[in-house]
Write an enzyme that holds these catalytic residues in place. Sequence first.
Site, PDB file in Angstrom:
ATOM      1  CB  THR A 196      -0.913   0.028   1.249  1.00 32.05           C
ATOM      2  OG1 THR A 196      -1.571   1.296   1.345  1.00 32.05           O
ATOM      3  CG2 THR A 196      -0.109  -0.174   2.532  1.00 32.05           C
ATOM      4  CE1 TYR A 241      -3.799  -1.757   4.832  1.00 31.11           C
ATOM      5  CE2 TYR A 241      -3.530   0.551   4.202  1.00 31.11           C
ATOM      6  CZ  TYR A 241      -3.690  -0.776   3.856  1.00 31.11           C
ATOM      7  OH  TYR A 241      -3.728  -1.136   2.525  1.00 31.11           O
TER       8      TYR A 241
END
Length: 331
Positions: free
Chosen positions: A117, A142
Amino acid sequence: MSVLVTGGAGYIGSHMVWELLDHGEDVVVLDNLTTGFDWAVPDRAKLVVGNVGNIDLVDKVIRDHDVEAVIHFAGSVVVPESMENPLKYYDNNTANSRNLLEAVVKNGIDKFIFSSTAAVYGEPLTTGPIREDAMLNPMSPYGSSKLMTEIMVRDTALVSNLRYVMLRYFNVAGCDPMQRTGQATKGATHLIKIACETALGRHPSMSIYGDDYDTPDGTCIRDFIHVSDLVNAHYAALNFLRQGGLKFTANCGYSKGYSVKQVVDAVKRISGNDFPVVYEDRRPGDIPSLTANAHRLMSRLSWKPAHDDLDKIISDALAWENALDSRRKSA
């Protein structure tokens, strides 16, 4: 031989399964169905229900299905949730990936593609599209959980025959143009999905979090990539490894961004519904502007996007939401 897709019953994973099947590949899916759906896995693929962190199960799947490569999508992806429950993300994204890697290495698999990501970058120190060699400074659990997995993949490759590609996603949106699969997770936080749901009357209004960022209209700017282009980039990555490629990390995006307000206005225009929007305070972990420098992906893998158009992304997403709405009404 087959390709193992972890999280293949989810939004992006199910698109990957179709991409592989469209190229004549044999596919096995491992998914615990926490956020995925068994109906999203085509009949031509084999579905195994279970946890990617279960080393014994992964070992059995690899042996039973003669797996030659692993594409790892399984994980948790909601930034605000990771701020509230960081241990869930370190368990599901990092610890489970560690166990998966152990099973991969144990069975001599040498081709591994990891779904990473842009959250590994944090807030860019410079303006403009961000390059892969930028400082890695995630602002959320995250992003940190994904960066930890990148480090594990890299270090594992140094002491084994593992060869890898790590693709850093920006904002994935849209749905399969043939409407074979799409985003169906209840409570999904993807901007375009929420806007499309609101346009179709499923929500009385939608929220925009923060309108005082240092951007032209005060809302966050993001690089939106069509999910079909994203999974096609993964297939290009698989072929890179099959042709002897050793390691590769690249951004997946279009090298341009749209603000949250621009996206919402486009959904209103395409849907014909001027739905209410509520402006709220900023959310922890949100980055003002993040767009990809995708030159490395395009040049090294000879990859070219086929759906680089915001209206196309939104139109496909709206078509899917209409089909999903009809399916729910007839159920």
